[in-house]
Design a protein around this motif. Structure first.
Motif, PDB file in Angstrom:
ATOM      1  N   TYR A   1       0.833  -1.206   0.000  1.00  0.00           N
ATOM      2  CA  TYR A   1       0.000   0.000   0.000  1.00  0.00           C
ATOM      3  C   TYR A   1       0.865   1.253   0.000  1.00  0.00           C
ATOM      4  O   TYR A   1       1.843   1.347   0.719  1.00  0.00           O
TER       5      TYR A   1
ATOM      6  N   LEU B   1     -17.001   5.897   6.872  1.00  0.00           N
ATOM      7  CA  LEU B   1     -15.980   4.942   6.435  1.00  0.00           C
ATOM      8  C   LEU B   1     -14.692   5.296   7.137  1.00  0.00           C
ATOM      9  O   LEU B   1     -14.088   6.325   6.871  1.00  0.00           O
ATOM     10  N   LYS B   2     -14.280   4.444   8.051  1.00  0.00           N
ATOM     11  CA  LYS B   2     -13.108   4.745   8.861  1.00  0.00           C
ATOM     12  C   LYS B   2     -11.914   3.964   8.390  1.00  0.00           C
ATOM     13  O   LYS B   2     -10.793   4.286   8.728  1.00  0.00           O
ATOM     14  N   SER B   3     -12.134   2.912   7.617  1.00  0.00           N
ATOM     15  CA  SER B   3     -10.995   2.134   7.131  1.00  0.00           C
ATOM     16  C   SER B   3     -11.138   1.926   5.647  1.00  0.00           C
ATOM     17  O   SER B   3     -12.241   1.775   5.125  1.00  0.00           O
ATOM     18  N   THR B   4     -10.016   1.925   4.952  1.00  0.00           N
ATOM     19  CA  THR B   4     -10.049   1.652   3.521  1.00  0.00           C
ATOM     20  C   THR B   4     -10.189   0.145   3.341  1.00  0.00           C
ATOM     21  O   THR B   4      -9.495  -0.635   3.972  1.00  0.00           O
TER      22      THR B   4
ATOM     23  N   PRO C   1     -10.544  -3.526  -4.037  1.00  0.00           N
ATOM     24  CA  PRO C   1     -11.779  -3.016  -4.620  1.00  0.00           C
ATOM     25  C   PRO C   1     -12.764  -4.172  -4.717  1.00  0.00           C
ATOM     26  O   PRO C   1     -12.396  -5.262  -5.120  1.00  0.00           O
ATOM     27  N   SER C   2     -13.989  -3.931  -4.322  1.00  0.00           N
ATOM     28  CA  SER C   2     -14.916  -5.060  -4.192  1.00  0.00           C
ATOM     29  C   SER C   2     -16.217  -4.783  -4.916  1.00  0.00           C
ATOM     30  O   SER C   2     -16.588  -3.645  -5.151  1.00  0.00           O
ATOM     31  N   GLN C   3     -16.874  -5.856  -5.250  1.00  0.00           N
ATOM     32  CA  GLN C   3     -18.187  -5.772  -5.879  1.00  0.00           C
ATOM     33  C   GLN C   3     -19.191  -5.386  -4.816  1.00  0.00           C
ATOM     34  O   GLN C   3     -19.686  -6.237  -4.080  1.00  0.00           O
ATOM     35  N   ILE C   4     -19.503  -4.110  -4.736  1.00  0.00           N
ATOM     36  CA  ILE C   4     -20.465  -3.672  -3.741  1.00  0.00           C
ATOM     37  C   ILE C   4     -21.623  -2.979  -4.436  1.00  0.00           C
ATOM     38  O   ILE C   4     -21.422  -2.153  -5.320  1.00  0.00           O
ATOM     39  N   ASP C   5     -22.835  -3.349  -4.035  1.00  0.00           N
ATOM     40  CA  ASP C   5     -24.022  -2.749  -4.617  1.00  0.00           C
ATOM     41  C   ASP C   5     -24.302  -1.430  -3.900  1.00  0.00           C
ATOM     42  O   ASP C   5     -24.688  -1.411  -2.732  1.00  0.00           O
ATOM     43  N   LEU C   6     -24.081  -0.317  -4.617  1.00  0.00           N
ATOM     44  CA  LEU C   6     -24.250   0.992  -3.993  1.00  0.00           C
ATOM     45  C   LEU C   6     -25.672   1.539  -4.150  1.00  0.00           C
ATOM     46  O   LEU C   6     -25.978   2.614  -3.633  1.00  0.00           O
ATOM     47  N   ALA C   7     -26.541   0.810  -4.851  1.00  0.00           N
ATOM     48  CA  ALA C   7     -27.903   1.300  -5.062  1.00  0.00           C
ATOM     49  C   ALA C   7     -28.616   1.657  -3.746  1.00  0.00           C
ATOM     50  O   ALA C   7     -29.327   2.667  -3.696  1.00  0.00           O
TER      51      ALA C   7
ATOM     52  N   GLY D   1     -16.302   9.777   4.413  1.00  0.00           N
ATOM     53  CA  GLY D   1     -14.947   9.250   4.564  1.00  0.00           C
ATOM     54  C   GLY D   1     -14.240  10.001   5.678  1.00  0.00           C
ATOM     55  O   GLY D   1     -14.385  11.209   5.819  1.00  0.00           O
TER      56      GLY D   1
END
Lengths: 320, 320
Positions: free
Chosen positions: B46, B241-244, B248-254, B265
């Motif tokens: 990182y 969101l406190k941690s990164t 990168p992930s498949q997240i449904d943001l709908a 953030g």
């Protein structure tokens, strides 16, 4: 009555039973209805909806309380229970038991008649033609941003996406006096923003990394757009998500944390400021109308709405 | 001097040249330093950092302005240029030209000495032992939430993750009088929260869909945690969101759009409230210390910090 009915697999113009007004409901004769991108998502399976499509409309009250009969109206799309905690907190648009016109457990407006809760109705001023009033619902979604955030004249705003919603959002933001840059793929769509002092930029020429915007509105509905929107937001800036990205996507959210970006999801909005802006001519929706189809040709209207470069397609429901 | 140096491939205790105080900098003799999850991310690649690791420390000023020499200090980790637009706007932690101690272009504190901008230093009250003062930086990151949001006693808050940061965040939120529920995997970690009236819940027993929280803090750093956090946030609620999330992930943001959730953030925070809370005993960091290693055994310390169930691992840099 005729209606555009979606059975879960295909949408077709069908004869369906007329809705009844029922308790606290009004029966509205639909004049004109608009096709939204959400309608196109629904026929691809979004929300697993079955029923009459459509949630943008203007019409006239046929049945209901006496004071509403004969009134020309538009109607909010979330049918709230009016008793849950969210409803009592004034958040009826988020009611946990809500039905949503043409989207969730309630028939929609691509029909001669539609049933709407009386409390969802708004009178349309006589000076406002149907062709403008039918934009109240999507314009309200643009005004939702101003309900959620303070937008000031000092702010530098970027709207990503030159679809219907992006163009409305750009106009609404420009109305605050803020500096607005609209980024899109279609110069012919973006031109309608020039009268509103909105700067326009082709997406290919847009450098998100140097944009450093106070406020970015994501209205492309693509994961690429979302990534650009994150990159274009300044540290501690605000990113408004105005469209749901259809497919869950591999998006790196670390920049949200590193730059302490505030992301605000934004959906349906308040009708009154939208009606007011339409009536006072503060927004211009005429250039957004691509074509109008009669209800009997509603399936062609849906196809047309899905073609590249097309903005708003309307359905004239007044014809028998 | 001895230091824990990361060459881009492996971290090892090495002799490195002593830093110089330089213009507007102080040279600090490190007493005690703490290993953060970010350090573990860095040795996995990182930030592509190379240099001396470490950014949580307490020590004593050896060289610098006369009024600082001999003072026991902690130091903020973002080295700002103090001239860019963000610095002038008071957002030095977001300076575009910043170096970050042990993370980006600046050597860190896992060493006998570290160079820190004088403007980043904070005096440590004499009553506060090193073992508590070394938590100032991570505790400041927890206090950042209160700088970004108004948290009131009426709010129902959920903290997801019982790692170091989650436990600090839960304590800080509880200090506002808000109702706080901490969700984690490890009962033995969560017990330290009981003295702060924080309710605790095993993640397996946590029903995010019915949580309906006003404020959710995601401190697991996993995409599963982020999905749970989105589900646990009420409509129009706030998700910090406190941690990164590492990958990168498949997240449904709908659901962010549909429920109009605000995502904030949150990264580094203000040192003063953290030092104040530590000094007044409003937070308890002692139960968070798993083990302390001498600097000469810093690689073992890193390994230990990466083991499941381990909380804070400290490195004693005072030994020759």
């Amino acid at each position: 009555m005729k209606s555009l009915y979606f059975d879960g697999r295909r949408a077709a113009v069908e004869e369906r039973q007329e809705p009844e007004a029922g308790q606290a409901m009004a029966l509205v004769q639909v004049h004109l209805a608009g096709i939204c991108s959400t309608d196109l998502e629904i026929i691809r399976g979004y929300m697993s909806f079955q029923g009459i499509l459509g949630h943008e409309f203007v019409g006239e009250v046929l049945e209901g309380p006496a004071e509403w009969c004969g009134q020309r109206v538009v109607g909010e799309i979330n049918f709230a229970c009016e008793s849950c905690g969210l409803c009592r907190a004034g958040l009826g648009r988020h009611c946990v038991a809500r039905r949503v016109m043409g989207i969730l457990e309630a028939d929609g407006a691509f029909a001669h008649r539609v049933a709407v809760p009386v409390s969802n109705l708004h009178r349309v001023p006589t000076t406002l033609p149907d062709e403008a009033a039918v934009f109240t619902e999507p314009l309200a979604a643009a005004f939702e941003i101003l309900e959620q955030l303070e937008v000031t004249a000092e702010m530098r705003c970027i709207v990503l996406g030159d679809g219907k919603l992006g163009l409305l959002v750009a106009q609404v933001l420009a109305g605050t006096g803020a500096r607005v840059i609209a980024v899109g793929r279609h110069p012919e769509k973006l031109t309608c923003l020039e009268a509103f002092d909105v700067e326009t930029c082709q997406v290919g020429a847009f450098d998100s990394a140097s944009a450093n915007a106070d406020l970015v509105v994501e209205a492309t509905g693509t994961s690429r757009g979302l990534e650009q929107a994150i990159a274009a937001t300044r540290p501690r800036g605000t990113l408004v998500l105005k469209s749901t990205v259809a497919e869950p996507s591999q998006i790196d959210l670390a920049p949200l944390v590193i730059n302490e970006i505030r992301v605000v999801g934004s959906r349906c909005g308040p009708f009154e400021p939208a009606l007011d802006a339409l009536t006072r001519g503060l927004v211009d929706v005429a250039p957004l109308i691509t074509e109008t189809f009669p209800l009997i040709r509603a399936t062609q209207a849906l196809s047309r709405a899905g073609e590249p470069g097309v903005l708003k397609v309307l359905i004239d429901c007044s014809q028998p």
